[in-house]
Design a protein around this motif. Sequence first.
Motif, PDB file in Angstrom:
ATOM      1  N   LEU A  95      -3.941   4.982 -14.122  1.00  0.00           N
ATOM      2  CA  LEU A  95      -3.066   3.849 -13.809  1.00  0.00           C
ATOM      3  C   LEU A  95      -1.655   4.078 -14.334  1.00  0.00           C
ATOM      4  CD1 LEU A  95      -5.555   0.898 -14.382  1.00  0.00           C
ATOM      5  CD2 LEU A  95      -4.638   1.720 -12.198  1.00  0.00           C
ATOM      6  N   ALA A  96      -1.521   4.888 -15.373  1.00  0.00           N
ATOM      7  CA  ALA A  96      -0.190   5.196 -15.898  1.00  0.00           C
ATOM      8  C   ALA A  96       0.614   5.981 -14.862  1.00  0.00           C
ATOM      9  CB  ALA A  96      -0.305   5.969 -17.210  1.00  0.00           C
ATOM     10  N   ASP A  97      -0.013   6.938 -14.218  1.00  0.00           N
ATOM     11  CA  ASP A  97       0.667   7.691 -13.173  1.00  0.00           C
ATOM     12  C   ASP A  97       0.983   6.792 -11.984  1.00  0.00           C
ATOM     13  OD1 ASP A  97       1.581  10.268 -11.929  1.00  0.00           O
ATOM     14  OD2 ASP A  97       0.020   9.701 -10.491  1.00  0.00           O
ATOM     15  N   TRP A  98       0.070   5.887 -11.657  1.00  0.00           N
ATOM     16  CA  TRP A  98       0.320   4.943 -10.565  1.00  0.00           C
ATOM     17  C   TRP A  98       1.568   4.116 -10.862  1.00  0.00           C
ATOM     18  CZ3 TRP A  98      -1.507  -0.537  -9.953  1.00  0.00           C
ATOM     19  CH2 TRP A  98      -1.299  -1.009  -8.654  1.00  0.00           C
ATOM     20  N   ARG A 151      -0.638   3.598 -20.280  1.00  0.00           N
ATOM     21  CA  ARG A 151      -1.843   4.265 -20.786  1.00  0.00           C
ATOM     22  C   ARG A 151      -2.417   3.505 -21.978  1.00  0.00           C
ATOM     23  NH1 ARG A 151      -3.779   6.886 -24.566  1.00  0.00           N
ATOM     24  NH2 ARG A 151      -1.875   7.108 -25.758  1.00  0.00           N
ATOM     25  N   ARG A 152      -1.568   3.143 -22.922  1.00  0.00           N
ATOM     26  CA  ARG A 152      -2.036   2.423 -24.123  1.00  0.00           C
ATOM     27  C   ARG A 152      -2.553   1.031 -23.778  1.00  0.00           C
ATOM     28  NH1 ARG A 152       1.055   3.803 -29.526  1.00  0.00           N
ATOM     29  NH2 ARG A 152       1.353   6.038 -29.209  1.00  0.00           N
ATOM     30  N   ALA A 153      -1.971   0.421 -22.754  1.00  0.00           N
ATOM     31  CA  ALA A 153      -2.373  -0.944 -22.384  1.00  0.00           C
ATOM     32  C   ALA A 153      -3.701  -1.008 -21.630  1.00  0.00           C
ATOM     33  CB  ALA A 153      -1.266  -1.602 -21.553  1.00  0.00           C
ATOM     34  N   VAL A 154      -4.001   0.008 -20.826  1.00  0.00           N
ATOM     35  CA  VAL A 154      -5.147  -0.144 -19.922  1.00  0.00           C
ATOM     36  C   VAL A 154      -6.302   0.829 -20.127  1.00  0.00           C
ATOM     37  CG1 VAL A 154      -3.715  -1.191 -18.138  1.00  0.00           C
ATOM     38  CG2 VAL A 154      -4.191   1.256 -18.041  1.00  0.00           C
ATOM     39  N   VAL A 155      -6.075   1.929 -20.812  1.00  0.00           N
ATOM     40  CA  VAL A 155      -7.174   2.891 -20.981  1.00  0.00           C
ATOM     41  C   VAL A 155      -8.167   2.352 -21.993  1.00  0.00           C
ATOM     42  CG1 VAL A 155      -7.767   5.216 -21.792  1.00  0.00           C
ATOM     43  CG2 VAL A 155      -5.791   4.882 -20.293  1.00  0.00           C
ATOM     44  N   ALA A 156      -9.434   2.401 -21.638  1.00  0.00           N
ATOM     45  CA  ALA A 156     -10.497   1.929 -22.534  1.00  0.00           C
ATOM     46  C   ALA A 156     -10.606   2.889 -23.711  1.00  0.00           C
ATOM     47  CB  ALA A 156     -11.827   1.864 -21.788  1.00  0.00           C
ATOM     48  N   ASN A 197       0.788  -1.237   0.000  1.00  0.00           N
ATOM     49  CA  ASN A 197       0.000   0.000   0.000  1.00  0.00           C
ATOM     50  C   ASN A 197       0.815   1.280   0.000  1.00  0.00           C
ATOM     51  OD1 ASN A 197      -2.524  -1.257  -0.028  1.00  0.00           O
ATOM     52  ND2 ASN A 197      -2.323  -1.706   2.147  1.00  0.00           N
ATOM     53  N   VAL A 198       2.119   1.191  -0.240  1.00  0.00           N
ATOM     54  CA  VAL A 198       2.955   2.374  -0.147  1.00  0.00           C
ATOM     55  C   VAL A 198       2.563   3.439  -1.166  1.00  0.00           C
ATOM     56  CG1 VAL A 198       4.769   1.485  -1.661  1.00  0.00           C
ATOM     57  CG2 VAL A 198       5.323   3.177   0.081  1.00  0.00           C
ATOM     58  N   VAL A 199       2.094   3.039  -2.328  1.00  0.00           N
ATOM     59  CA  VAL A 199       1.720   3.985  -3.372  1.00  0.00           C
ATOM     60  C   VAL A 199       0.224   3.829  -3.625  1.00  0.00           C
ATOM     61  CG1 VAL A 199       2.115   4.686  -5.761  1.00  0.00           C
ATOM     62  CG2 VAL A 199       4.024   3.822  -4.389  1.00  0.00           C
ATOM     63  N   PRO A 200      -0.579   4.758  -3.160  1.00  0.00           N
ATOM     64  CA  PRO A 200      -2.033   4.644  -3.351  1.00  0.00           C
ATOM     65  C   PRO A 200      -2.396   4.631  -4.833  1.00  0.00           C
ATOM     66  CG  PRO A 200      -1.500   6.383  -1.778  1.00  0.00           C
ATOM     67  CD  PRO A 200      -0.214   5.945  -2.401  1.00  0.00           C
ATOM     68  N   ILE A 201      -3.361   3.805  -5.166  1.00  0.00           N
ATOM     69  CA  ILE A 201      -3.776   3.668  -6.557  1.00  0.00           C
ATOM     70  C   ILE A 201      -4.686   4.822  -6.967  1.00  0.00           C
ATOM     71  CG2 ILE A 201      -5.827   2.295  -6.066  1.00  0.00           C
ATOM     72  CD1 ILE A 201      -5.116   0.629  -8.583  1.00  0.00           C
ATOM     73  N   ASP A 202      -4.591   5.183  -8.220  1.00  0.00           N
ATOM     74  CA  ASP A 202      -5.549   6.082  -8.855  1.00  0.00           C
ATOM     75  C   ASP A 202      -6.014   5.339 -10.097  1.00  0.00           C
ATOM     76  OD1 ASP A 202      -7.015   7.967 -10.195  1.00  0.00           O
ATOM     77  OD2 ASP A 202      -5.474   9.513 -10.159  1.00  0.00           O
ATOM     78  N   ALA A 203      -7.142   4.659 -10.001  1.00  0.00           N
ATOM     79  CA  ALA A 203      -7.613   3.823 -11.106  1.00  0.00           C
ATOM     80  C   ALA A 203      -7.958   4.644 -12.336  1.00  0.00           C
ATOM     81  CB  ALA A 203      -8.810   2.984 -10.669  1.00  0.00           C
ATOM     82  N   ASP A 204      -8.185   5.947 -12.156  1.00  0.00           N
ATOM     83  CA  ASP A 204      -8.440   6.803 -13.309  1.00  0.00           C
ATOM     84  C   ASP A 204      -7.151   7.236 -13.996  1.00  0.00           C
ATOM     85  OD1 ASP A 204     -11.243   6.742 -13.190  1.00  0.00           O
ATOM     86  OD2 ASP A 204     -11.226   8.248 -11.591  1.00  0.00           O
TER      87      ASP A 204
END
Length: 157
Positions: free
Chosen positions: A44-47, A151-156, A35-42
């Motif tokens: 994921l590239a920045d995460w 970004r290319r892999a996960v963004v719808a 949990n060291v780096v909180p997720i931002d599901a909007d």
Amino acid sequence: MAAARSNKAQLYAYFGNKEKLFDTIFFGSLERIVNVVPIDADDLADWAVRLYDEYLRRPDLIRLATWARLERRPAGHLVDDHDRMDDRKLRAIAEAQAAGRVREGDPFDVMAMVIAMSMAWSPVSNVYAATAEESPEVHERRRALLRECVRRAVVAE
């Protein structure tokens, strides 16, 4: 052990054996590892980029998790279900998927893919292990590549 003012006999007397000592250290670090780096599901590239940066800051944590993988859990989840702390991450990814912002697929698999991509230059990379001592320009180049690939892999679309 000198810095800890202890010796092997004292450690074994307290923990029992090397495996129990490792488990104590690993499970004590697990929350920080997971949990060291909180997720931002909007975003994921920045995460992924923030994970990359954390591997540079704390290479010991990723090495510890990798050692647990190699020695304790060569297959399946790294820890038992009741010890996993990624439920919030999975819910966040599922919500982003439901809103059409993240591509379809098992949320766990999406999370695993992003983490794997973030580890491309981690201390346990099979190809190249980056260090914080490398030039800022090199790290910025890697961050930009990582951000765009995730970004290319996960963004719808």
